[in-house]
Design an enzyme around this catalytic site. Structure first.
Site, short mmCIF file in Angstrom:
data_model
loop_
_atom_site.label_atom_id
_atom_site.label_comp_id
_atom_site.label_asym_id
_atom_site.label_seq_id
_atom_site.Cartn_x
_atom_site.Cartn_y
_atom_site.Cartn_z
CE LYS A 96 33.25 28.05 46.92
NZ LYS A 96 32.29 28.99 47.56
CG LEU A 139 34.75 27.07 42.85
CD1 LEU A 139 33.67 26.14 43.37
CD2 LEU A 139 34.62 27.25 41.35
CG ASP A 140 33.90 34.24 42.09
OD1 ASP A 140 35.14 34.28 42.04
OD2 ASP A 140 33.16 34.65 41.17
CB ALA A 141 32.83 34.22 48.62
CB THR A 143 30.81 30.51 42.51
OG1 THR A 143 30.62 31.76 41.85
CG2 THR A 143 30.66 29.38 41.50
#
Length: 308
Positions: A96, A139-141, A143
């Protein structure tokens, strides 16, 4: 439909601000509680009150909670930069990029992993809520790194259980300010919403059990590169635990990072990347492991530090 609740203020909230009391009673952020009060959704003994008014134990609250926002329906939308690392009949592993969240959420208008996969023609299991089909972890945006998504119902069930039982090996690299002492250690501290209600998370009494293991891989003059082994998977866990150690992730201005250092290293987000992901394949029952190199922005920051 709106939901109206009537209840007395418990003894434990004696003297609290009204917005704080409403937030704690209904599991809301203080900001959201204040909005409900300002909109006239709270009566105290039958009378409207201000959000900063102090409450007394035993007074009667009548609270009208607005209906929850409708979750957005995922659409097929290509995600530039998202790479498929592995795909078979049951799972798909993606790398990502930053600026992408796992699935559609209320208030998010940017790209999502789920919509990117749908745009690629990937068929995902319909298990779970419609807006997050196949998503078993997030996952955080900002990260970057590895995520696994379930394509079959059995994979969804097995992987959800594996994450819940903490049998998934999740490894991250993060660049933090300064030098942790000791160089290798464990942070075992509960995480909950920050008392400010501003969207941050924090180490708080009564928070959810959270454990982070760290190991210094390389030390520089102003920062340290750590490998992180997550035992639990709370929202912002690494960022919160590193900030609690007074060694915030470089570039993580939300959690107290030095903007001057971030500017010097040209880091525009938290230096945090999911580098390895290992688990037992949900149908083949064999161990699998996947890895991801650092993105260009993170690698460039390390090179600048090494040149120092």
């Amino acid at each position: 439909m709106s939901d109206t609740r009537s209840l007395p203020v418990p003894d434990g909230l004696e003297g609290e601000r009204l917005d704080t009391a409403i937030a704690r009673l209904f599991g809301l952020s203080r900001t959201r509680a204040a909005e409900i009060i300002v909109d006239g959704g709270v009566l105290v003994d039958g009378v409207t009150a201000g959000k900063s008014d102090r409450v007394q134990a035993g007074v009667w609250l009548e609270v009208t909670l607005p209906p929850p926002p409708t979750a957005p329906v995922p659409r097929a939308e290509p995600v530039p930069g998202m790479k498929i690392v592995h795909e078979d009949a049951d799972i798909i592993v993606v790398d990502k990029p930053i600026g992408v969240v796992a699935h559609p959420t209320v208030g998010w208008t940017g790209p999502t992993v789920l919509e990117g996969l749908l745009a690629s023609g990937v068929q995902l299991t319909m298990s779970g809520a419609a807006e997050r089909q196949g998503i078993v972890h997030r996952l955080d945006a900002n990260t970057s790194g590895l995520m696994v998504v379930a394509k079959s119902e059995i994979a969804y069930s097995v992987l959800k259980r594996a994450f819940k039982e903490r049998t998934v090996d999740k490894r991250y690299h993060t660049l933090v300010q300064g030098h942790p002492d000791p160089l290798r250690g464990t942070v075992d501290a509960p995480i909950g919403r920050h008392p400010s209600g501003d969207g941050r998370w924090a180490v708080v009494a009564g928070g959810r059990h959270s454990v982070t293991h760290y190991d210094t891989q390389e030390a520089f003059r102003a920062a340290s590169l750590l490998e992180i082994d997550l035992e639990t998977g709370r929202t912002h866990q690494i960022r919160v635990h590193m900030a609690a150690l007074r060694h915030p992730c470089v570039g993580d201005l939300l959690y107290g990072a030095d903007p001057t250092l971030a500017e010097r290293l040209n880091v525009r987000r938290q230096w945090l990347h999911a580098v390895r992901l290992g688990f037992v394949h949900p149908t083949e029952r064999r161990p699998v492991e996947f890895s991801s190199p650092w993105p260009d922005d993170l690698a460039a920051a390390i090179e600048l530090l090494r040149e120092d």
